[in-house]
Design an enzyme around this catalytic site. Structure first.
Site, PDB file in Angstrom:
ATOM      1  N   ASP A 230       0.507   2.897  -4.509  1.00 57.59           N
ATOM      2  CA  ASP A 230      -0.821   3.022  -3.890  1.00 57.59           C
ATOM      3  C   ASP A 230      -1.410   4.412  -4.119  1.00 57.59           C
ATOM      4  O   ASP A 230      -1.776   5.126  -3.188  1.00 57.59           O
ATOM      5  CB  ASP A 230      -0.775   2.674  -2.395  1.00 57.59           C
ATOM      6  CG  ASP A 230      -0.745   1.170  -2.158  1.00 57.59           C
ATOM      7  OD1 ASP A 230      -0.476   0.419  -3.112  1.00 57.59           O
ATOM      8  OD2 ASP A 230      -0.972   0.745  -1.002  1.00 57.59           O
ATOM      9  N   ARG A 234      -9.523   2.847  -1.804  1.00 58.59           N
ATOM     10  CA  ARG A 234      -9.930   3.420  -0.507  1.00 58.59           C
ATOM     11  C   ARG A 234     -10.578   4.800  -0.705  1.00 58.59           C
ATOM     12  O   ARG A 234     -11.769   4.953  -0.565  1.00 58.59           O
ATOM     13  CB  ARG A 234      -8.744   3.510   0.468  1.00 58.59           C
ATOM     14  CG  ARG A 234      -8.103   2.186   0.792  1.00 58.59           C
ATOM     15  CD  ARG A 234      -8.904   1.464   1.847  1.00 58.59           C
ATOM     16  NE  ARG A 234      -8.189   0.332   2.401  1.00 58.59           N
ATOM     17  CZ  ARG A 234      -8.667  -0.437   3.361  1.00 58.59           C
ATOM     18  NH1 ARG A 234      -9.849  -0.183   3.875  1.00 58.59           N
ATOM     19  NH2 ARG A 234      -7.988  -1.462   3.804  1.00 58.59           N
ATOM     20  N   ASN A 262       1.119  -2.310  -3.901  1.00 56.17           N
ATOM     21  CA  ASN A 262       0.311  -3.536  -3.908  1.00 56.17           C
ATOM     22  C   ASN A 262      -1.131  -3.265  -4.346  1.00 56.17           C
ATOM     23  O   ASN A 262      -1.835  -4.174  -4.775  1.00 56.17           O
ATOM     24  CB  ASN A 262       0.331  -4.214  -2.530  1.00 56.17           C
ATOM     25  CG  ASN A 262      -0.290  -3.360  -1.448  1.00 56.17           C
ATOM     26  OD1 ASN A 262       0.142  -2.231  -1.209  1.00 56.17           O
ATOM     27  ND2 ASN A 262      -1.297  -3.878  -0.771  1.00 56.17           N
ATOM     28  N   HIS A 263      -1.573  -1.985  -4.269  1.00 59.12           N
ATOM     29  CA  HIS A 263      -2.947  -1.663  -4.701  1.00 59.12           C
ATOM     30  C   HIS A 263      -3.056  -1.395  -6.195  1.00 59.12           C
ATOM     31  O   HIS A 263      -4.176  -1.210  -6.692  1.00 59.12           O
ATOM     32  CB  HIS A 263      -3.502  -0.484  -3.902  1.00 59.12           C
ATOM     33  CG  HIS A 263      -4.130  -0.908  -2.614  1.00 59.12           C
ATOM     34  ND1 HIS A 263      -5.474  -1.167  -2.483  1.00 59.12           N
ATOM     35  CD2 HIS A 263      -3.579  -1.165  -1.402  1.00 59.12           C
ATOM     36  CE1 HIS A 263      -5.726  -1.545  -1.235  1.00 59.12           C
ATOM     37  NE2 HIS A 263      -4.597  -1.546  -0.564  1.00 59.12           N
ATOM     38  N   HIS A 311       7.778   0.069  -2.593  1.00 51.40           N
ATOM     39  CA  HIS A 311       6.534   0.282  -1.854  1.00 51.40           C
ATOM     40  C   HIS A 311       6.495  -0.514  -0.551  1.00 51.40           C
ATOM     41  O   HIS A 311       6.138   0.002   0.502  1.00 51.40           O
ATOM     42  CB  HIS A 311       5.323  -0.076  -2.713  1.00 51.40           C
ATOM     43  CG  HIS A 311       4.024   0.142  -1.995  1.00 51.40           C
ATOM     44  ND1 HIS A 311       3.517   1.399  -1.773  1.00 51.40           N
ATOM     45  CD2 HIS A 311       3.153  -0.725  -1.414  1.00 51.40           C
ATOM     46  CE1 HIS A 311       2.388   1.296  -1.092  1.00 51.40           C
ATOM     47  NE2 HIS A 311       2.145   0.022  -0.864  1.00 51.40           N
ATOM     48  N   ARG A 359       0.394  -9.617   6.986  1.00 52.26           N
ATOM     49  CA  ARG A 359      -0.584  -9.406   5.922  1.00 52.26           C
ATOM     50  C   ARG A 359      -0.990 -10.702   5.231  1.00 52.26           C
ATOM     51  O   ARG A 359      -1.925 -10.717   4.440  1.00 52.26           O
ATOM     52  CB  ARG A 359      -0.016  -8.448   4.871  1.00 52.26           C
ATOM     53  CG  ARG A 359       0.308  -7.081   5.411  1.00 52.26           C
ATOM     54  CD  ARG A 359       0.932  -6.224   4.327  1.00 52.26           C
ATOM     55  NE  ARG A 359       1.461  -4.973   4.838  1.00 52.26           N
ATOM     56  CZ  ARG A 359       0.795  -3.827   4.893  1.00 52.26           C
ATOM     57  NH1 ARG A 359      -0.458  -3.777   4.486  1.00 52.26           N
ATOM     58  NH2 ARG A 359       1.356  -2.733   5.357  1.00 52.26           N
ATOM     59  N   HIS A 386       3.457   1.958   2.395  1.00 47.35           N
ATOM     60  CA  HIS A 386       2.685   0.726   2.651  1.00 47.35           C
ATOM     61  C   HIS A 386       2.032   0.642   4.030  1.00 47.35           C
ATOM     62  O   HIS A 386       1.150  -0.172   4.231  1.00 47.35           O
ATOM     63  CB  HIS A 386       3.636  -0.462   2.441  1.00 47.35           C
ATOM     64  CG  HIS A 386       3.011  -1.812   2.283  1.00 47.35           C
ATOM     65  ND1 HIS A 386       1.844  -2.037   1.591  1.00 47.35           N
ATOM     66  CD2 HIS A 386       3.422  -3.033   2.703  1.00 47.35           C
ATOM     67  CE1 HIS A 386       1.572  -3.323   1.598  1.00 47.35           C
ATOM     68  NE2 HIS A 386       2.517  -3.955   2.275  1.00 47.35           N
TER      69      HIS A 386
END
Length: 456
Positions: A230, A234, A262-263, A311, A359, A386
């Protein structure tokens, strides 16, 4: 802005009176803000069970589905709103924007089949890119990345100036070629007496990344780092973050490590700003090249055969071994289930056993799950990232599951500290350093995010 506390209060309100749709709708909103998309979906659906005319719940459910990349499902909810409110311009705009994404995805899928996945990296002609006479930024010495180049680059980025696209492309092509040769699970040896630093999510907060280097020293062969996914989304300086990290990887390939989060995926990058940022600062072709690179990022690291770092977290299945992780074919977008998905998306929980993920992807795993996994693989503990934590880190599962998150005052709203942890080769006990956010230029988080996502 204190969404965790809001969730607590709405939960108490629901205990008192479980028949008010707005309680579930508002708690759904708070779950979206804390990235608990599975819980958000559940609450929005419950609100609609109680009151099918509660329009906000359709928006909440659509928002959560979009965050999970389920645009077709989200489109149905927008359609429902438009039917109920045909003259609502805002609802119509959301419906049209979501429809556009669904159509674009279908088009991209068709093109990908036709082109048979021709590599973007292979199609880039660096020789044809000329550097203008008036370019004042960092330049390669001896044809590649040096320490002087990286320090000049950080200064350039700090001043909100750009790296020339030729150098940017060259860095990206080189780093892709490097990561292709890496295994899915990378083994790291930290010699006795030497320090090793693990950082969590950075999320495009470039000025906070620079602060980590101020506090803990620049990466070097004597000051190795692992950044645990990540790097982007954002925050609105994601390009700067990931390019600097890639440079350090090229400079110190055996003493600087990067894992996929995950990003580092197409869906997240479309929604949370990275794709828009790359297109704004460079080109859409470069955005596609980043996708190719992210597909090759390692999924986990094992330090001194004793600490596993990923992560997200652990798995829905028992009996997973490190060899299973080594065998993962990772050159793809994260799937919705399986080991790769869980490494990127799972979260720990305080109670034993497993539970459905908050999630909507991955799993929740308890202390007994962690303990069994460690015993089976002869490990001491796991480190994962995370999740935002008030002090930037959290120790769970009797010290066997550690979360580290390195983006302070996440999204300029959460008020959390960031943290990093250090170990030494002969003392694997983690030592934590928490730190506050530093000022950054007046570019808001999510400045490049999908306009549809900004509407909620």
């Amino acid at each position: 802005g204190d969404y965790s506390q809001a969730i607590t209060y709405y939960s108490q309100a629901i205990e008192q009176n479980p028949y008010v749709a707005a309680y579930y709708g508002n708690r759904s909103f708070a779950h979206i803000k804390t990235e608990s998309f599975g819980y958000a979906l559940s609450d929005a659906s419950k609100a609609l069970q109680l009151d099918k005319n509660y329009i906000k719940a359709y928006y909440r459910r659509a928002s959560a589905n979009m965050a999970l990349g389920k645009f077709k499902v989200a489109l149905k909810d927008f359609e429902s709103v438009v039917k109920v409110r045909p003259n609502d311009k805002d609802a119509r705009a959301k419906f049209n924007e979501c429809k556009k994404i669904v159509q674009m995805q279908a088009f991209q899928k068709a093109i990908a089949v036709e082109e048979n996945h021709k590599s973007v990296a292979d199609s880039i002609d660096l020789a044809s890119m000329s550097i203008e006479d008036d370019y004042q930024g960092p330049r390669f010495e001896d044809g590649g990345v040096t320490l002087k180049f990286v320090t000049d680059l950080m200064k350039t980025f700090k001043e909100q100036k750009k790296l020339h696209r030729k150098y940017a492309y060259q860095i990206l092509v080189e780093i892709k070629n490097f990561f292709i040769k890496q295994p899915s699970l990378v083994d790291i040896t930290v010699p006795k007496g030497e320090k090793f630093t693990v950082c969590g999510d950075i999320h495009g907060q470039f000025y906070d990344l620079l602060n980590i280097f101020e506090l803990n020293g620049l990466p070097s062969e004597s000051n190795p780092y692992l950044f645990n996914g990540d790097f982007v989304d954002r925050g609105s300086f994601s390009v700067e973050c990931v390019v600097v990290l890639f440079c350090f990887k090229l400079l110190y390939p055996n003493h600087f490590f990067m894992a996929r989060g995950n990003h580092e995926s197409v869906t997240m990058n479309q929604m949370y700003g990275f794709e828009g940022e790359v297109k704004s600062k460079y080109t859409s072709q470069m955005a596609d090249l980043f996708t190719e690179i992210f597909n090759w990022l390692p999924l986990a690291h094992c330090i001194n055969n004793k600490i596993l770092v990923m992560h997200g977290g652990l798995f829905k299945e028992d009996n997973v071994t490190l060899d299973d992780l080594r065998k993962i074919d990772r050159n793809r977008q994260p799937p919705e289930s399986g080991l790769m998905c869980e490494l990127l998306w799972s979260d720990p929980q305080p109670m034993p056993g497993r539970a459905e993920s908050k999630r909507g992807v991955g799993t929740m795993f308890g202390p007994d799950i962690t303990s069994k996994f460690l015993q089976r693989n002869n490990l001491e503990y796991i480190i994962r990232s995370h999740e935002v934590k008030p002090e930037g880190y959290e120790v769970m599962h009797d010290g066997k599951c550690i979360t580290v998150f390195s983006a302070p005052n996440y999204c300029d709203t959460m008020g959390n500290q960031g943290a990093f942890l250090t170990i030494t080769g002969d003392d694997l006990t983690p030592k934590f350093t928490s730190f506050d956010s530093v000022p950054h230029p007046n570019v808001k988080p999510m400045a490049y995010a999908n306009s549809l996502f900004g509407m909620f």
